[in-house]
Every structure is written in structure tokens, then in C-alpha cells.
Design an enzyme around this catalytic site. Structure first.
Site, mmCIF file in Angstrom:
data_model
loop_
_atom_site.group_PDB
_atom_site.id
_atom_site.type_symbol
_atom_site.label_atom_id
_atom_site.label_comp_id
_atom_site.label_asym_id
_atom_site.label_seq_id
_atom_site.Cartn_x
_atom_site.Cartn_y
_atom_site.Cartn_z
ATOM 1 N N ASP A 170 -4.362 -5.207 58.836
ATOM 2 C CA ASP A 170 -3.963 -5.983 57.655
ATOM 3 C C ASP A 170 -2.619 -5.453 57.141
ATOM 4 O OD1 ASP A 170 -5.733 -7.795 55.368
ATOM 5 O OD2 ASP A 170 -3.843 -6.861 54.749
ATOM 6 N N ILE A 171 -1.739 -6.358 56.766
ATOM 7 C CA ILE A 171 -0.400 -5.974 56.317
ATOM 8 C C ILE A 171 -0.441 -5.237 54.972
ATOM 9 C CG2 ILE A 171 0.198 -8.044 54.972
ATOM 10 C CD1 ILE A 171 2.889 -8.062 56.510
ATOM 11 N N GLU A 211 -7.307 -16.297 51.083
ATOM 12 C CA GLU A 211 -5.891 -16.676 50.989
ATOM 13 C C GLU A 211 -5.406 -17.385 52.250
ATOM 14 O OE1 GLU A 211 -3.777 -13.062 50.205
ATOM 15 O OE2 GLU A 211 -4.786 -12.764 48.282
ATOM 16 N N HIS A 225 -11.570 -15.204 59.190
ATOM 17 C CA HIS A 225 -11.325 -13.808 59.554
ATOM 18 C C HIS A 225 -12.325 -12.916 58.846
ATOM 19 C CE1 HIS A 225 -8.891 -14.901 56.080
ATOM 20 N NE2 HIS A 225 -9.016 -13.643 55.653
HETATM 21 P P1 5GP Z 1 -8.158 -13.350 52.636
HETATM 22 O O1 5GP Z 1 -7.766 -13.162 51.205
HETATM 23 O O2 5GP Z 1 -7.740 -14.693 53.161
HETATM 24 O O3 5GP Z 1 -9.592 -13.012 52.915
HETATM 25 O O4 5GP Z 1 -7.344 -12.243 53.439
HETATM 26 C C1 5GP Z 1 -6.083 -12.476 53.979
HETATM 27 C C2 5GP Z 1 -5.545 -11.139 54.412
HETATM 28 O O5 5GP Z 1 -4.454 -11.369 55.294
HETATM 29 C C3 5GP Z 1 -5.022 -10.276 53.260
HETATM 30 O O6 5GP Z 1 -5.737 -9.039 53.201
HETATM 31 C C4 5GP Z 1 -3.537 -10.076 53.603
HETATM 32 O O7 5GP Z 1 -3.081 -8.782 53.291
HETATM 33 C C5 5GP Z 1 -3.493 -10.373 55.094
HETATM 34 N N1 5GP Z 1 -2.234 -10.923 55.560
HETATM 35 C C6 5GP Z 1 -1.549 -11.954 55.014
HETATM 36 N N2 5GP Z 1 -0.432 -12.209 55.720
HETATM 37 C C7 5GP Z 1 -0.411 -11.315 56.741
HETATM 38 C C8 5GP Z 1 0.502 -11.087 57.819
HETATM 39 O O8 5GP Z 1 1.537 -11.751 57.977
HETATM 40 N N3 5GP Z 1 0.204 -10.084 58.674
HETATM 41 C C9 5GP Z 1 -0.943 -9.324 58.539
HETATM 42 N N4 5GP Z 1 -1.135 -8.358 59.446
HETATM 43 N N5 5GP Z 1 -1.830 -9.519 57.531
HETATM 44 C C10 5GP Z 1 -1.562 -10.506 56.647
#
Ligand code: 5GP
Length: 119
Positions: A31-32, A96, A101
Site C-alpha cells: 500500500d502506498i 476509495e 482488494h
Molecule cells: P480502500 O480505501 O479502497 O479500501 O483502500 C485503497 C487503498 O489503496 C488505500 O489504502 C491507499 O493507500 C491505496 N492506494 C491508493 N492509490 C494507490 C497507488 O497508486 N498505489 C498503491 N500502492 N496503493 C494505493
């Protein structure tokens, strides 16, 4: 035709990432914005938007998310000490990126339900 997502671009290499695992059904990368010492995203290669969109045909890929989570747990040597798996679903669930995932979080005590406190 399913829409390409930021995770699709990571999987096909258009966007760079720390790719940790890849097979025919799922991929895993760091995760970034890590919320734990080890914060890995395990992603279906097919860009299914959310758990609400899954069908029975997706069961092999969804099952593989768990197989890979178990492998990561062994690789990071937390399979006995513990770790957390999170799948956020939809806006109110904090999702987001509209591409299924599983968050794999590990590294010490993670505290209460949800993402650990940022450190
Ligand atoms: P969600 O909120 O959708 O469950 O999690 C999305 C995750 O994707 C977040 O923890 C965010 O930090 C990660 N993320 C968003 N954009 C990128 C990216 O470009 N690269 C990586 N490695 N992670 C990302």
C-alpha cells in the site's frame, strides 16, 4: 467491458508499485500509504468494483485472496502471532478504489477493529 482502475494499471505495470505476488487470478503489492509495518493490498486481477458486484464465477479469485493472505502471513512470520484482513465495501465502508482488494495488515499489536493508528 469492465473499466480499468488504478489497481489495473499497477497490475499491468503502467503504474509502478512494489509487486509482492502475482498469479493468474490475483496480485499483491505494498500500500502506498501504509497503516502498519506490513500493509499489503491483495487485489483480484479482474477489476470487480465491490463485493456487492461479485458473482459465483468470481469465487476462485475471491478464494485466492485468502490463500495469498495465508502465504503472506507465513512469509512475514505472523501466521501464529496474528494479522488483520480488511475489505472495505462502498462509500460508507470507506472504500476509495472501486476494485476489490483485501488489506493485509501486520506488525505488532494492531489494536481495535479497523485500521491501526497511524505511526
Ligand atoms: P480502500 O480505501 O479502497 O479500501 O483502500 C485503497 C487503498 O489503496 C488505500 O489504502 C491507499 O493507500 C491505496 N492506494 C491508493 N492509490 C494507490 C497507488 O497508486 N498505489 C498503491 N500502492 N496503493 C494505493
Amino acid at each position: 467491458m469492465t473499466e480499468e482502475t488504478i489497481f489495473s494499471k499497477i497490475i499491468n505495470g503502467t503504474i509502478p508499485s512494489t509487486l509482492i505476488y502475482h498469479d493468474d487470478l490475483v496480485s499483491a503489492f505494498a500500500d502506498i500509504n501504509p497503516k502498519a509495518e506490513h500493509h499489503i493490498l491483495i487485489v483480484t486481477n479482474k477489476p470487480i468494483p465491490s463485493v456487492s458486484d461479485v458473482t459465483a464465477a468470481d469465487e476462485p479469485a475471491l478464494g485466492r485472496l485468502f490463500t495469498v493472505a495465508a502465504k503472506l502471513a507465513r512469509d512475514f512470520k505472523v501466521d501464529q502471532s496474528g494479522y488483520r484482513l480488511i475489505i472495505n465495501c462502498g462509500p460508507d465502508g470507506g472504500q476509495e478504489v472501486p476494485h476489490i482488494h483485501m488489506h493485509f495488515l501486520a506488525g505488532g499489536k494492531l489494536g481495535g477493529l479497523g485500521f491501526p493508528e497511524k505511526h
